[in-house]
Design an enzyme around this catalytic site. Structure first.
Site, PDB file in Angstrom:
ATOM      1  N   ASN A   1      12.486  29.915  12.814  1.00 36.91           N
ATOM      2  CA  ASN A   1      13.841  29.913  12.262  1.00 36.91           C
ATOM      3  C   ASN A   1      14.944  30.086  13.304  1.00 36.91           C
ATOM      4  OD1 ASN A   1      16.035  30.522  10.194  1.00 36.91           O
ATOM      5  ND2 ASN A   1      15.858  32.506  11.208  1.00 36.91           N
TER       6      ASN A   1
ATOM      7  N   TYR B   1      23.191  21.016  21.801  1.00 36.54           N
ATOM      8  CA  TYR B   1      22.615  21.670  20.610  1.00 36.54           C
ATOM      9  C   TYR B   1      22.031  20.625  19.671  1.00 36.54           C
ATOM     10  CZ  TYR B   1      23.111  23.747  15.877  1.00 36.54           C
ATOM     11  OH  TYR B   1      22.919  24.161  14.581  1.00 36.54           O
TER      12      TYR B   1
ATOM     13  N   ALA C   1      21.130  17.579  20.326  1.00 35.06           N
ATOM     14  CA  ALA C   1      20.001  16.866  20.940  1.00 35.06           C
ATOM     15  C   ALA C   1      18.708  17.672  20.797  1.00 35.06           C
ATOM     16  CB  ALA C   1      20.299  16.588  22.414  1.00 35.06           C
TER      17      ALA C   1
HETATM   18  N1  LIG Z   1      24.408  28.875   9.328  1.00 32.82           N
HETATM   19  C1  LIG Z   1      24.347  27.556   9.140  1.00 32.82           C
HETATM   20  O1  LIG Z   1      25.104  26.937   8.373  1.00 32.82           O
HETATM   21  C2  LIG Z   1      23.328  26.756   9.915  1.00 32.82           C
HETATM   22  C3  LIG Z   1      23.552  25.382  10.016  1.00 32.82           C
HETATM   23  C4  LIG Z   1      22.615  24.632  10.694  1.00 32.82           C
HETATM   24  C5  LIG Z   1      21.489  25.243  11.252  1.00 32.82           C
HETATM   25  N2  LIG Z   1      21.321  26.574  11.135  1.00 32.82           N
HETATM   26  C6  LIG Z   1      20.137  27.148  11.758  1.00 32.82           C
HETATM   27  O2  LIG Z   1      19.494  28.088  10.895  1.00 32.82           O
HETATM   28  C7  LIG Z   1      18.897  29.134  11.680  1.00 32.82           C
HETATM   29  C8  LIG Z   1      19.376  30.466  11.178  1.00 32.82           C
HETATM   30  O3  LIG Z   1      20.785  30.472  11.164  1.00 32.82           O
HETATM   31  P1  LIG Z   1      21.615  31.659  10.504  1.00 32.82           P
HETATM   32  O4  LIG Z   1      22.957  31.112  10.199  1.00 32.82           O
HETATM   33  O5  LIG Z   1      20.814  32.302   9.458  1.00 32.82           O
HETATM   34  O6  LIG Z   1      21.731  32.637  11.786  1.00 32.82           O
HETATM   35  P2  LIG Z   1      22.138  34.170  11.869  1.00 32.82           P
HETATM   36  O7  LIG Z   1      22.685  34.332  13.251  1.00 32.82           O
HETATM   37  O8  LIG Z   1      23.014  34.549  10.725  1.00 32.82           O
HETATM   38  O9  LIG Z   1      20.751  34.927  11.743  1.00 32.82           O
HETATM   39  C9  LIG Z   1      19.768  34.751  12.725  1.00 32.82           C
HETATM   40  C10 LIG Z   1      18.744  35.875  12.667  1.00 32.82           C
HETATM   41  O10 LIG Z   1      17.895  35.679  13.810  1.00 32.82           O
HETATM   42  C11 LIG Z   1      17.979  36.803  14.682  1.00 32.82           C
HETATM   43  N3  LIG Z   1      17.913  36.303  16.061  1.00 32.82           N
HETATM   44  C12 LIG Z   1      18.899  35.688  16.752  1.00 32.82           C
HETATM   45  N4  LIG Z   1      18.471  35.388  17.998  1.00 32.82           N
HETATM   46  C13 LIG Z   1      17.188  35.814  18.071  1.00 32.82           C
HETATM   47  C14 LIG Z   1      16.219  35.788  19.088  1.00 32.82           C
HETATM   48  N5  LIG Z   1      16.496  35.264  20.298  1.00 32.82           N
HETATM   49  N6  LIG Z   1      14.986  36.313  18.850  1.00 32.82           N
HETATM   50  C15 LIG Z   1      14.701  36.860  17.628  1.00 32.82           C
HETATM   51  N7  LIG Z   1      15.604  36.931  16.631  1.00 32.82           N
HETATM   52  C16 LIG Z   1      16.831  36.407  16.847  1.00 32.82           C
HETATM   53  C17 LIG Z   1      19.296  37.476  14.336  1.00 32.82           C
HETATM   54  O11 LIG Z   1      19.299  38.857  14.687  1.00 32.82           O
HETATM   55  C18 LIG Z   1      19.382  37.254  12.832  1.00 32.82           C
HETATM   56  O12 LIG Z   1      18.639  38.208  12.106  1.00 32.82           O
HETATM   57  C19 LIG Z   1      19.283  28.841  13.134  1.00 32.82           C
HETATM   58  O13 LIG Z   1      18.243  28.111  13.752  1.00 32.82           O
HETATM   59  C20 LIG Z   1      20.513  27.980  13.002  1.00 32.82           C
HETATM   60  O14 LIG Z   1      20.720  27.144  14.117  1.00 32.82           O
HETATM   61  C21 LIG Z   1      22.220  27.363  10.486  1.00 32.82           C
END
Ligand SMILES: NC(=O)c1ccc[n+]([C@@H]2O[C@H](COP(=O)([O-])OP(=O)(O)OC[C@H]3O[C@@H](n4cnc5c(N)ncnc54)[C@H](O)[C@@H]3O)[C@@H](O)[C@H]2O)c1
Length: 275
Positions: free
Chosen positions: A94, A160, A162
């Site tokens: 994730n 990002y 890519a």
């Molecule tokens: N938020 C969006 O709309 C969105 C859109 C496209 C893609 N994504 C993708 O979904 C995934 C989750 O996004 P989100 O919005 O829930 O993120 P978020 O930042 O709200 O949550 C991420 C979680 O991962 C943990 N984390 C961050 N870096 C870490 C690391 N290096 N090692 C271990 N844990 C780590 C954080 O502490 C947090 O609990 C990501 O891959 C993000 O790129 C999110």
């Protein structure tokens, strides 16, 4: 909506599983009967997730550490294989972060390496760690987290997007390679999640929330549960004949289109008004 017990008795590993989309996945997986092995870099958020899951009667083990660090992956592997005599049924890769962005000509080796590390490299490393267990079992499900920007262009996030397109391609090819071993590999492509990374207020940027009906076909931001439900579907036997696909979970934004240059030539907008 009550969570169906689709993962009863299974062991599921979730990276970045404390908050945001991963937090929704961990909590929903536990409610669906899985023992969740939750990695997160943030000890406080991990403890809060653990309290939530245990408070609701679920089972969880937490592994605090940066998933970019091979030592964290080793500890995650040790914790997961300790839970049920070595069985691991589900892996959710994730972790990812779009925030370190830059115009491409301003980006450099450090930016590229950083984006590779946070987006793709740990997905390879975790998959390499857990896939042999799934092959040995003759079953398993891997769900990766990409983004709609793997399919739709986004200025200032070229690197990002890519690497996220890399996740989609990795998902597809790995699915072909390991289908014969009973391992399914799929992904979600989120957009518009109201999370710590992209809070609703930040996405709105002072705009009238009524704008959401013009901006997002389904007229609202996504809640972590919206994404978790699709991940649960892909992790469970409900999708037993699905592999190699990436499902957009975006309220319809990908279908609706993308970014547009402003008429005045200053930057880009993906809003229907012309500020
Ligand atoms: N938020 C969006 O709309 C969105 C859109 C496209 C893609 N994504 C993708 O979904 C995934 C989750 O996004 P989100 O919005 O829930 O993120 P978020 O930042 O709200 O949550 C991420 C979680 O991962 C943990 N984390 C961050 N870096 C870490 C690391 N290096 N090692 C271990 N844990 C780590 C954080 O502490 C947090 O609990 C990501 O891959 C993000 O790129 C999110």
């Amino acid at each position: 909506m009550e969570t169906p017990r689709l993962l009863d008795g299974q062991v599921a590993v979730v990276t970045g599983g404390a908050a945001g989309i991963g937090g929704g996945v961990s909590r929903m997986f536990a409610a669906s009967g899985a023992t969740v092995v939750l990695n997160d870099v943030d000890a406080e958020l991990a403890a809060a997730a653990r309290a939530d899951i245990e408070g609701a009667g679920g089972a969880v083990t937490t592994v605090v550490g940066d998933i970019r660090d091979p030592e964290t992956v080793d500890r995650l592997h040790a914790a997961a294989t300790d839970v049920a005599g070595g069985r691991v049924d589900v892996l959710v890769n994730n972790v990812g972060d779009f925030r370190p962005n830059a115009w491409f000509l301003d980006s450099d080796q450090e930016h590229w390496d950083g984006q590779y590390a946070i987006t793709l490299e740990h997905v390879f490393r975790c998959t390499k760690a857990f896939l042999p267990i799934m092959v040995e079992q003759g079953r398993g499900a891997i769900v990766n987290n990409s983004t709609v920007e793997a399919f739709r262009g986004i200025p200032r996030n070229t690197v990002y997007s890519a690497f996220n397109a890399g996740i989609v391609a990795f998902t597809r090819s790995l699915a072909v390679e390991f289908g014969r071993h009973g391992v399914r590999v799929n992904a979600i492509a989120p957009d518009m999640a109201d999370t710590l990374q992209t809070p609703a207020e930040w996405m709105l940027g002072g705009r009238d929330p009524a704008m959401l009906r013009c901006w997002i076909p389904l007229g609202r931001f996504g809640d972590p549960q919206d994404y978790a439900r699709v991940v649960l579907f892909l992790a469970s036997e409900m999708s037993a004949f699905v592999t190699g696909v990436t499902i957009p979970v975006d309220g319809g934004t990908l279908a609706a289109g993308g970014w547009y240059g402003r008429e005045n030539g200053r930057g880009f907008t993906n809003f229907p008004e012309h500020p």
